[in-house]
Design an enzyme around this catalytic site. Structure first.
Site: not given
Length: 543
Positions: A25, A30-31, A48, A175
């Protein structure tokens, strides 16, 4: 499994023996985030899959994975209706297991109801299992146009609540941006990605070309290489509020270099559609973190603008129209060519807030905690050398004091000298005293315990050097647990101030930086400058 950062090859895989990956999705620097199904409790979740650069056999890669695991465990403690819930962390091997042992994975549950206390060496990457928040990101909403101030304040108030919960358990988000704010039905607001994607040593550009981080929302202290704390998140919240009412960040430029320069030097334009939020946004975007309003002031201002309808978002199942990916903001300029700010790890709770005071030093790059000591103290890697004309003048005034006995490097003004030394391996702590040999009023001490007598905050509270009015702050330095104390006390007819930073390393040593100064005199200005400069440049050898 190869370290492909979450390619399609992972689809239909079962993670941890219970989480079946259904569909990808979203993906970012970073992943990758997957929609998955938890066969044990029969519910949809988000998983994740992290991306850590380098070869899995490299020491730097393993250290990054270990740090990611620790930060995910810490983030699982953030408990707030507006904070995404982390259910679990599963350590998955990066290479196919040896057929002889038949091992598929190693599973370590860390949910809020029972964090795993075992912190052993990892043999893979930690996959983070979160609640699946079905909603639309604020980034997507702003593509259709800006929000009115009341709605922006309502969203900001929820985000602030999640940030305060994070700060209370030692997490700095780092972030905060529209792509990480999800909006669901029943007016729910959810802040995602609590520091779990920030790993020391990560590359700024992935193999697939995706960007890491959102430079235009980064606080200037981070952009200039200093330690990020709760005030850094409040700056990012200010930028988010500005973007919410104006449609774009005030610091967005056409190149990463220009964006970086704008954060450090440009005055943000006055928002034209902020209404009552205008004064708050202006205060949040003050470059000195000590001069920004504290969280309580921000909450009061947001609540006043949002009105009585801004009750905290309810906890409960969300069933909106679609799932929004928990990853990068595609509209953000890539920061790979800009100065990449060093990650400071999760950090600070204000308990209470630190005193507001003017910055006495221009920003200078930080000497990262954990600098390597190989072949003696002279081999400490100092990562904070001057890199621009802006910082060169400040850095030139600092002299490194390399101390093999304390396995550390302390940077002080060039006229400071070692005055005394006490302690030994059997008489703890070891202590070195520095000061102006001409009789200056500021004293600097660096202390080392080979075995930490307690947590940094407990040590500050339970072993005060003087009795007085003290403000405490939980923080971290490069992922190591730390705390600050700022005490005003009386010595006869004089009023003095002592600033302390306590750090516990991964191998359970404890360091204290202590600066004592006269209050209300030019010596206080010098002392606060010395403390800030020494704190930001300290180098400590890894155990």
């Amino acid at each position: 499994m190869s370290n492909d950062g979450g390619g399609t090859g992972a689809q239909s895989r079962s993670v941890g023996g219970r989480y079946r990956l259904i569909e990808r999705i979203g993906s970012g620097g970073m992943g990758t985030v997957w929609r998955a199904y938890d066969d044990l409790v029969q519910r949809d979740v988000a998983v994740k899959q992290p991306r850590v650069p380098g070869d899995p056999e490299d020491e730097s890669h393993r250290r990054a994975a270990h740090r990611l695991y620790r930060e995910a465990r810490a983030a699982a403690r953030v408990d707030h209706p507006a904070a995404v819930t982390i259910h679990d962390v599963v350590v998955e091997p990066e290479r196919q297991p040896d057929a002889r042992d038949g091992r598929i994975d190693r599973h370590r549950p860390v949910g809020r109801d029972g964090l795993n206390a075992i912190d052993a060496a990892l043999d893979g990457l930690p996959w983070i299992v979160m609640e699946l928040v079905r909603g639309e990101s604020l980034h997507e909403v702003l593509r259709r146009g800006p929000l009115d101030p009341r709605e922006a304040a309502r969203i900001g108030l929820a985000v602030l609540g999640a940030l305060r919960a994070a700060h209370a358990v030692g997490i700095v988000h780092r972030d905060v941006k529209p792509a990480n704010v999800l909006l669901g039905p029943q007016q729910r607001v959810v802040l995602t990605d609590f520091g779990i994607a920030h790993v020391q040593g990560e590359e700024s550009l992935t193999a697939g070309g995706e960007s890491v981080g959102s430079l235009e929302f980064v606080a200037p202290e981070r952009a200039s290489g200093r330690i990020a704390g709760p005030a850094s998140d409040l700056w990012s919240l200010g930028v988010l509020l500005y973007a919410a009412v104006e449609g774009a960040s005030p610091f967005r430029r056409t190149t990463p270099q220009a964006t970086h320069a704008a954060i450090l030097a440009a005055e943000p334009p006055e928002p034209k559609q902020a209404g009552p939020l205008g004064p708050l946004i202006a205060r949040l975007l003050v470059r000195d973190p000590y001069l920004r309003p504290d969280a309580e002031e921000v909450a009061a201002a947001l609540a006043e603008t949002a009105g009585p309808a801004a009750a905290e978002a309810p906890e409960g199942a969300q069933e909106p129209e679609h799932v929004q990916e928990l990853a990068e903001d595609p509209a953000t300029p890539r920061p790979e060519e800009a100065a990449e700010p060093p990650e400071a790890g999760p950090a600070e709770r204000q308990d209470p807030e630190p005193p507001k005071r003017p910055s006495l030093l221009r920003p200078a790059p930080i000497a990262l905690l954990g600098a390597l000591l190989t072949g003696g103290i002279g081999a400490v890697t100092h990562l904070g050398d001057a890199s621009s004309a802006e910082t060169a003048e400040t850095v030139e005034t600092w002299t490194p004091h390399r101390d093999p006995d304390l396995a550390a490097v302390l940077h002080l003004p060039r006229h400071y000298r070692e005055l005394d030394r006490t302690g030994s391996a059997t008489d703890q702590p070891r202590t070195v005293l520095y000061g102006d040999e001409q009789g200056g009023t500021v004293q600097v001490r660096l202390l080392l315990w080979d075995r930490a007598p307690g947590s940094p905050m407990d040590q500050l509270r339970n072993a005060p050097v003087v009795r007085g009015d003290t403000r405490y702050t939980r923080t971290s330095v490069q992922g190591h647990e730390a705390a600050l104390a700022d005490t005003t006390y009386h010595l006869g007819e004089d009023t003095r101030r002592v600033m302390r930073m306590m750090i516990r390393t991964d191998d359970d040593r404890m360091y204290e930086l202590r600066v004592d100064m006269p209050k209300g005199t030019p010596g206080e200005k010098e002392g606060t400058s010395v403390f800030q400069g020494a704190r930001d440049r300290i180098g400590i050898a890894e155990g």
